[in-house]
Write a protein that holds these residues in place. Structure first.
Motif, PDB file in Angstrom:
ATOM      1  N   ALA A  38       0.830  -1.172  -0.038  1.00 37.61           N
ATOM      2  CA  ALA A  38       0.042  -0.190  -0.019  1.00 37.61           C
ATOM      3  C   ALA A  38       0.894   1.233   0.062  1.00 37.61           C
ATOM      4  O   ALA A  38       0.399   2.237  -0.563  1.00 37.61           O
ATOM      5  CB  ALA A  38      -1.016   0.220   1.163  1.00 37.61           C
ATOM      6  N   VAL A  48      -1.879   6.014   4.078  1.00 34.22           N
ATOM      7  CA  VAL A  48      -2.320   5.323   2.814  1.00 34.22           C
ATOM      8  C   VAL A  48      -3.644   5.278   2.454  1.00 34.22           C
ATOM      9  O   VAL A  48      -4.328   5.186   1.283  1.00 34.22           O
ATOM     10  CB  VAL A  48      -1.431   3.924   2.850  1.00 34.22           C
ATOM     11  N   CYS A  49      -4.754   5.267   3.669  1.00 35.85           N
ATOM     12  CA  CYS A  49      -5.948   4.930   3.349  1.00 35.85           C
ATOM     13  C   CYS A  49      -6.733   6.487   3.179  1.00 35.85           C
ATOM     14  O   CYS A  49      -7.603   6.398   2.274  1.00 35.85           O
ATOM     15  CB  CYS A  49      -6.613   4.400   4.325  1.00 35.85           C
ATOM     16  N   SER A  50      -6.455   7.647   3.889  1.00 32.29           N
ATOM     17  CA  SER A  50      -7.246   8.699   3.802  1.00 32.29           C
ATOM     18  C   SER A  50      -6.272   9.604   4.309  1.00 32.29           C
ATOM     19  O   SER A  50      -5.354   9.333   5.116  1.00 32.29           O
ATOM     20  CB  SER A  50      -8.626   8.493   4.706  1.00 32.29           C
ATOM     21  N   ARG A  95      -1.152  14.899   3.052  1.00 30.05           N
ATOM     22  CA  ARG A  95      -0.438  13.788   3.357  1.00 30.05           C
ATOM     23  C   ARG A  95       1.068  13.883   3.221  1.00 30.05           C
ATOM     24  O   ARG A  95       1.878  13.286   4.029  1.00 30.05           O
ATOM     25  CB  ARG A  95      -1.357  12.531   3.021  1.00 30.05           C
ATOM     26  N   ASP A 156      -8.348  -4.674   4.331  1.00 28.05           N
ATOM     27  CA  ASP A 156      -8.524  -3.233   4.307  1.00 28.05           C
ATOM     28  C   ASP A 156      -8.531  -2.504   2.834  1.00 28.05           C
ATOM     29  O   ASP A 156      -7.622  -3.179   2.069  1.00 28.05           O
ATOM     30  CB  ASP A 156      -7.561  -2.501   5.157  1.00 28.05           C
ATOM     31  N   ILE A 158      -8.131   1.427   0.190  1.00 29.91           N
ATOM     32  CA  ILE A 158      -8.019   2.612   0.242  1.00 29.91           C
ATOM     33  C   ILE A 158      -8.820   3.231  -1.010  1.00 29.91           C
ATOM     34  O   ILE A 158      -9.136   2.890  -1.888  1.00 29.91           O
ATOM     35  CB  ILE A 158      -6.591   3.182  -0.026  1.00 29.91           C
ATOM     36  N   SER A 159      -9.283   4.601  -0.752  1.00 31.28           N
ATOM     37  CA  SER A 159     -10.090   5.424  -1.773  1.00 31.28           C
ATOM     38  C   SER A 159      -9.238   6.169  -2.791  1.00 31.28           C
ATOM     39  O   SER A 159      -8.101   6.389  -2.704  1.00 31.28           O
ATOM     40  CB  SER A 159     -10.720   6.513  -0.656  1.00 31.28           C
ATOM     41  N   CYS A 235     -14.253  -0.213   7.552  1.00 34.24           N
ATOM     42  CA  CYS A 235     -13.634   0.242   6.300  1.00 34.24           C
ATOM     43  C   CYS A 235     -14.145  -0.802   4.986  1.00 34.24           C
ATOM     44  O   CYS A 235     -13.047  -0.977   4.485  1.00 34.24           O
ATOM     45  CB  CYS A 235     -12.219   0.420   6.679  1.00 34.24           C
ATOM     46  N   ASN A 285      -9.836  13.194  -2.385  1.00 35.20           N
ATOM     47  CA  ASN A 285     -10.112  11.939  -2.193  1.00 35.20           C
ATOM     48  C   ASN A 285     -11.768  11.827  -2.055  1.00 35.20           C
ATOM     49  O   ASN A 285     -12.391  12.470  -1.369  1.00 35.20           O
ATOM     50  CB  ASN A 285      -9.320  11.175  -1.228  1.00 35.20           C
ATOM     51  N   GLN A 290     -13.631   3.547  -0.294  1.00 38.33           N
ATOM     52  CA  GLN A 290     -12.716   2.253  -0.463  1.00 38.33           C
ATOM     53  C   GLN A 290     -13.044   0.983  -1.388  1.00 38.33           C
ATOM     54  O   GLN A 290     -14.204   0.965  -1.436  1.00 38.33           O
ATOM     55  CB  GLN A 290     -12.472   1.618   0.927  1.00 38.33           C
ATOM     56  N   GLY A 317      -8.446   3.354  -6.198  1.00 42.98           N
ATOM     57  CA  GLY A 317      -8.549   2.727  -5.068  1.00 42.98           C
ATOM     58  C   GLY A 317      -7.947   1.134  -5.240  1.00 42.98           C
ATOM     59  O   GLY A 317      -7.775   0.760  -6.142  1.00 42.98           O
TER      60      GLY A 317
END
Length: 463
Positions: A38, A48-50, A95, A156, A158-159, A235, A285, A290, A317
């Motif tokens: 990721a 990494v996700c949001s 980020r 999990d 990511i978006s 998530c 984003n 996700q 994603g």
């Protein structure tokens, strides 16, 4: 010396807290020597996700946790506040700027040594394991050998991120829910859908092809055999939510409450929100999007969202494996391993979910590891604080049904009945009462273990 494995949110916060208490820290991060599924950079504390750390309103669970962190002198909350981007009542960051700031400050700290190599065995001596959800196979084996427990797996996601100037603002509009925003018109870009548009989007989403999870087949098998959920409920991929019912998205990530489409003067049937992802305001984003759809399918399906027909995608994603320990069997509320006094755990491995939760667990683990090395007993936070309640939960939950947990008011002990009243408190009133009690309890606790007043730890906090 204290060894900390993992340069994510938990590991970075733990390193700072321990070093500030006079402990020499060796912080191990395997990137760039070994990549993950990721991460895209070698920076510490990469998100990494949001880019959102959740609500910053004190009477909300995530906001209460951040208020506690500020009172406890959180290093990462300070970095987040310095790199914040507009996000209504939430705390969201650029980020890249956030990770750069964290990395630079840790590299400059005289008590922290950063080692860029993979750890394949647990070090001897004081250690904090904060290797995160993408723990390498070799270290996973070492953890399994230590604990005698099989790991629990879930997936999990990511978006996607879109270029802001490619959004059609003749269709989309700016607004924060209930007009809670600082920018003119609001902090979020909103893409409204009417009933027909929503139905067409759901149909396309359900029919779209997904990426096979071949690299995670062993983890899937382990999870199925153990009777565990394949996905983390907090998530879920958007296509999984859609598969649970035609209206699941309209009452979930696409809920339109608090929004008004200026073209109609009414609340839309559903709405996709876009949150600013960088300080320059060029990237956004898709909130709650996700996904594990194939990349070309994402472009096709997401183009059906009004305002995104000609969207240019900075990142699409994807899904990755997430690993956590059976904390009720292995950890006590101080985040120390049962049976080994010099070993602590922090971050998502503990089963504490969410960015703020990862930071908070790192803070407590770093603090307690330093106390142990300095000849003091580790502390257990009051259970009526949000962090104390989270730690109590992971240490005392039913191991047979243990799932990762984000901060929520339901973890806190019940409030005493309001004096002189027969009716129960309303939800917002109850949340405010929980927050007031938690912060008062934490302040009292800190006075007993840390003589520095809260206002001196964070000058934004009034005495």
């Amino acid at each position: 010396m204290l060894s900390i494995i993992g340069g994510g949110l938990a590991g970075c916060e733990a390193a700072w807290q321990a070093a500030e208490r006079g402990v020499h820290v060796r912080l191990y991060e395997m990137r760039p020597q070994r990549a993950t599924e990721a991460h895209v950079t070698d920076r510490l504390a990469e998100l990494v996700c949001s880019n959102s750390l959740g609500s910053d309103v004190t009477d909300r669970p995530s906001g209460l946790l951040k208020a506690e962190l500020r009172r406890m002198g959180s290093f990462l909350l300070d970095c987040a506040d310095a790199t914040a981007v507009p996000a209504g009542s939430a705390l969201a960051v650029d980020r890249e700027a956030f990770a750069e700031r964290v990395t630079a400050r840790l590299e400059a700290h005289p008590g922290i040594e950063i080692v860029r190599e993979e750890v394949t065995e647990l070090p001897d001596g004081p250690t904090i394991i904060a290797s995160g959800p993408l723990t390498s196979p070799a270290l996973s084996d070492a953890l399994a050998a230590l604990s005698g427990e099989e790991h629990l797996f879930f997936f999990d996601a990511i978006s996607p991120i879109v270029e802001g100037d490619s959004v059609d603002m003749d269709v989309a509009f700016r607004q924060s829910r209930w007009d809670r925003g600082d920018q003119a018109g609001g902090d979020y870009i909103n893409c409204p859908l009417d009933r027909d548009e929503y139905e067409a989007f759901v149909d396309a989403l359900l029919a779209a092809e997904r990426i096979p999870l071949k690299s995670f087949e062993a983890a899937i098998d382990a999870g199925v055999k153990a009777g565990l959920h394949r996905f983390f409920e907090g998530c879920l991929p958007i296509e999984v939510i859609a598969s649970r019912g035609r209206e699941a998205l309209a009452y979930g990530p696409l809920r339109p409450v608090g929004l008004t489409d200026p073209r109609t003067g009414r609340r839309p049937y559903a709405c996709v929100q876009l949150r600013q992802d960088d300080l320059a305001g060029t990237l956004y984003n898709l909130v709650g999007f996700q996904t594990n759809l194939k990349f070309e399918e994402q472009k096709r399906v997401f183009a059906l969202i009004p305002g995104l027909a000609d969207a240019q995608w900075e990142r699409l994603g994807q899904m990755h494996r997430n690993t956590f320990l059976s904390a009720p069997r292995l950890l006590d509320p101080t985040l120390r391993f049962r049976g080994r006094e010099d070993l602590f755990c922090a971050g998502q491995l503990t089963g504490i979910e969410g960015y703020a939760g990862n930071v908070a667990s790192g803070l407590l683990a770093g603090w307690n590891a330093a106390r142990t090395m300095n000849g003091e007993a580790p502390v257990t936070l009051p259970q009526d604080t949000m962090l104390g309640a989270l730690c109590h939960y992971i240490a005392n939950a039913d191991p047979a049904h243990f799932q990762p947990m984000k901060s929520n008011m339901g973890l806190l002990p019940a409030l005493p009945p309001p004096e002189g009243r027969r009716k129960k408190r309303k939800k917002r009133e109850r949340q405010a009462a929980h927050a007031g009690r938690a912060l008062a309890s934490l302040d009292g606790f800190l006075r007993g273990v840390d003589p520095l007043p809260a206002a001196e730890r964070d000058p934004r906090i009034s005495a």
